[in-house]
Design an enzyme around this catalytic site. Structure first.
Site, PDB file in Angstrom:
ATOM      1  N   HIS A 189      -7.699   1.096  55.120  1.00 33.88           N
ATOM      2  CA  HIS A 189      -8.168   0.782  56.463  1.00 33.88           C
ATOM      3  C   HIS A 189      -8.593   2.058  57.180  1.00 33.88           C
ATOM      4  O   HIS A 189      -7.891   3.071  57.119  1.00 33.88           O
ATOM      5  CB  HIS A 189      -7.065   0.105  57.286  1.00 33.88           C
ATOM      6  CG  HIS A 189      -6.832  -1.325  56.907  1.00 33.88           C
ATOM      7  ND1 HIS A 189      -5.670  -2.004  57.231  1.00 33.88           N
ATOM      8  CD2 HIS A 189      -7.600  -2.214  56.237  1.00 33.88           C
ATOM      9  CE1 HIS A 189      -5.746  -3.241  56.776  1.00 33.88           C
ATOM     10  NE2 HIS A 189      -6.904  -3.392  56.169  1.00 33.88           N
ATOM     11  N   ARG A 248      -3.455  -9.333  48.876  1.00 34.05           N
ATOM     12  CA  ARG A 248      -3.585  -8.150  49.733  1.00 34.05           C
ATOM     13  C   ARG A 248      -2.660  -8.260  50.948  1.00 34.05           C
ATOM     14  O   ARG A 248      -1.973  -7.308  51.306  1.00 34.05           O
ATOM     15  CB  ARG A 248      -5.046  -8.014  50.165  1.00 34.05           C
ATOM     16  CG  ARG A 248      -5.363  -6.776  50.990  1.00 34.05           C
ATOM     17  CD  ARG A 248      -6.877  -6.638  51.091  1.00 34.05           C
ATOM     18  NE  ARG A 248      -7.314  -5.693  52.097  1.00 34.05           N
ATOM     19  CZ  ARG A 248      -7.410  -4.374  51.903  1.00 34.05           C
ATOM     20  NH1 ARG A 248      -7.060  -3.856  50.736  1.00 34.05           N
ATOM     21  NH2 ARG A 248      -7.848  -3.579  52.860  1.00 34.05           N
ATOM     22  N   HIS A 288      -7.188 -12.492  48.793  1.00 33.84           N
ATOM     23  CA  HIS A 288      -6.701 -11.839  50.010  1.00 33.84           C
ATOM     24  C   HIS A 288      -5.237 -12.164  50.268  1.00 33.84           C
ATOM     25  O   HIS A 288      -4.551 -11.414  50.973  1.00 33.84           O
ATOM     26  CB  HIS A 288      -7.562 -12.240  51.205  1.00 33.84           C
ATOM     27  CG  HIS A 288      -8.426 -11.119  51.692  1.00 33.84           C
ATOM     28  ND1 HIS A 288      -9.354 -10.495  50.888  1.00 33.84           N
ATOM     29  CD2 HIS A 288      -8.491 -10.483  52.892  1.00 33.84           C
ATOM     30  CE1 HIS A 288      -9.950  -9.539  51.573  1.00 33.84           C
ATOM     31  NE2 HIS A 288      -9.438  -9.512  52.784  1.00 33.84           N
ATOM     32  N   ARG A 348      -8.858  -5.104  47.339  1.00 33.18           N
ATOM     33  CA  ARG A 348      -9.751  -6.256  47.467  1.00 33.18           C
ATOM     34  C   ARG A 348     -10.214  -6.646  46.062  1.00 33.18           C
ATOM     35  O   ARG A 348     -10.290  -5.809  45.169  1.00 33.18           O
ATOM     36  CB  ARG A 348     -10.954  -5.910  48.341  1.00 33.18           C
ATOM     37  CG  ARG A 348     -10.590  -5.432  49.746  1.00 33.18           C
ATOM     38  CD  ARG A 348     -11.814  -4.948  50.509  1.00 33.18           C
ATOM     39  NE  ARG A 348     -11.484  -4.476  51.854  1.00 33.18           N
ATOM     40  CZ  ARG A 348     -11.144  -3.224  52.144  1.00 33.18           C
ATOM     41  NH1 ARG A 348     -11.096  -2.318  51.174  1.00 33.18           N
ATOM     42  NH2 ARG A 348     -10.861  -2.866  53.381  1.00 33.18           N
ATOM     43  N   TYR A 372      -0.288  -6.684  60.655  1.00 35.58           N
ATOM     44  CA  TYR A 372       0.779  -7.114  59.762  1.00 35.58           C
ATOM     45  C   TYR A 372       2.153  -6.931  60.393  1.00 35.58           C
ATOM     46  O   TYR A 372       3.111  -7.580  59.988  1.00 35.58           O
ATOM     47  CB  TYR A 372       0.720  -6.341  58.446  1.00 35.58           C
ATOM     48  CG  TYR A 372      -0.533  -6.632  57.649  1.00 35.58           C
ATOM     49  CD1 TYR A 372      -0.638  -7.791  56.899  1.00 35.58           C
ATOM     50  CD2 TYR A 372      -1.610  -5.764  57.658  1.00 35.58           C
ATOM     51  CE1 TYR A 372      -1.790  -8.069  56.169  1.00 35.58           C
ATOM     52  CE2 TYR A 372      -2.759  -6.039  56.942  1.00 35.58           C
ATOM     53  CZ  TYR A 372      -2.838  -7.184  56.211  1.00 35.58           C
ATOM     54  OH  TYR A 372      -3.979  -7.467  55.496  1.00 35.58           O
ATOM     55  N   LYS A 388     -14.729   0.406  50.749  1.00 37.65           N
ATOM     56  CA  LYS A 388     -15.941   0.306  51.557  1.00 37.65           C
ATOM     57  C   LYS A 388     -16.496   1.689  51.858  1.00 37.65           C
ATOM     58  O   LYS A 388     -15.761   2.637  52.080  1.00 37.65           O
ATOM     59  CB  LYS A 388     -15.625  -0.429  52.868  1.00 37.65           C
ATOM     60  CG  LYS A 388     -15.249  -1.894  52.664  1.00 37.65           C
ATOM     61  CD  LYS A 388     -14.992  -2.588  53.987  1.00 37.65           C
ATOM     62  CE  LYS A 388     -14.684  -4.064  53.779  1.00 37.65           C
ATOM     63  NZ  LYS A 388     -14.436  -4.764  55.067  1.00 37.65           N
TER      64      LYS A 388
END
Length: 301
Positions: A270, A247, A244, A151, A279, A173
């Site tokens: 993730h 990404r 993005h 990101r 995806y 995150k």
């Protein structure tokens, strides 16, 4: 306890237990401030007095504001989380927000660009023998963005020490770290930036461990990274590109190249493989198109 006090306690708990980013924490705060405003307008001064009707009134207020479905969903998720917290803390005996579920959002497939377009985009950043320090930085930034699938916030947060040979340590995150390998194109661009570009920028500011620097020698901001990408995309003639996009293209190209979905999950950071599997819809479409065009009995004439 007053709703405002309860909300502040909840936000502090989220910050400690989930390690929210500044942007996510700010979104929670805005959502719950709007909720508190509705409660105050309805004369509710204690969390024990909040009823399902009060939550319904907040839900209606969101509809009156004509917010996007995604925004409504986020507001209601914030409120539901608050009420779960109230029960866990013994400040309420009933979850009065339980019946107010966020609207189901349509699944949007990520936008990716082709390998040739990505190459054109990165090449437009420059970075040759006669490149300026800014061009060296921009090239390294875009190469690393595509090489890692990080990101944009994660990328501008990198320090020089986070790059070790062909491995980059990315902090995602919840302050979770992951190791992502980088190929020779990104490594070469990084070396050029670190040797020929970064020292020029670092002289303009105070000492900082940041990998990417802005014009004044400080850490490159997320907003400036966005502007760099937009300027390069305009020169390349590639439209509708965002960080993005890099990404999504990273993940899509890996899967199309035969990478295992769980490996891609780890590289993207993730928490659940289900998030990554979106995806696979893109790669399935590509396989279907290839099959249809190649198999003699795939299309009925």
């Amino acid at each position: 306890m007053h709703p405002r006090t309860a909300i502040e306690r909840y936000l502090r708990q989220l910050a400690v237990e989930r390690g929210l980013s500044k942007h996510t924490a700010a979104a929670y705060r805005r959502d719950l401030a709007a909720y508190e405003a509705v409660l105050e307008a309805r004369g509710v001064s204690a969390v024990a007095d909040i009823t399902a009707d009060d939550v319904a009134a907040f839900h209606v207020s969101l509809a009156d504001r004509e917010l996007a479905a995604s925004s409504v969903a986020r507001h209601l998720s914030s409120v539901r989380g608050l009420h779960r917290h109230l029960i866990e803390e013994g400040l309420a005996t009933e979850n009065v927000a339980a019946d107010h579920r966020p609207p189901k959002l349509p699944q949007r497939l990520p936008k990716a660009i082709g390998v040739d377009q990505m190459t054109t985009l990165i090449e437009a950043a420059g970075g040759g023998v006669d490149a300026t320090p800014a061009q060296l930085r921009d090239r390294a930034l875009l190469e690393l963005l595509y090489a890692t699938g990080a990101r944009i916030t994660e990328l501008v947060s990198l320090d020089v020490d986070d790059v070790q040979e062909d491995i980059v340590r990315v902090t995602g995150k919840g302050n979770k770290q992951r190791l992502v390998p980088v190929g020779r194109f990104a490594r070469r661009a990084l070396d050029a930036w670190l040797v020929r570009g970064r020292p020029v920028f670092s002289k303009k500011g105070t000492s900082t461990p940041a990998l990417f620097l802005g014009a004044r020698g400080g850490r490159l901001s997320r907003q400036n990274a966005w502007l760099i990408l937009q300027a390069v995309a305009e020169r390349a003639g590639v439209e509708n590109v965002s960080p993005h996009t890099f990404r999504h293209s990273f993940a899509t190209h890996l899967l199309e190249g035969g990478a295992d979905v769980r490996v891609v999950q780890e590289l993207l950071g993730h928490a659940s493989v289900a998030t990554t599997q979106i995806y696979t819809h893109l790669t399935a479409d590509a396989l279907r198109d290839m099959y249809t065009s190649a198999h003699p009995r795939a299309v009925h004439r």
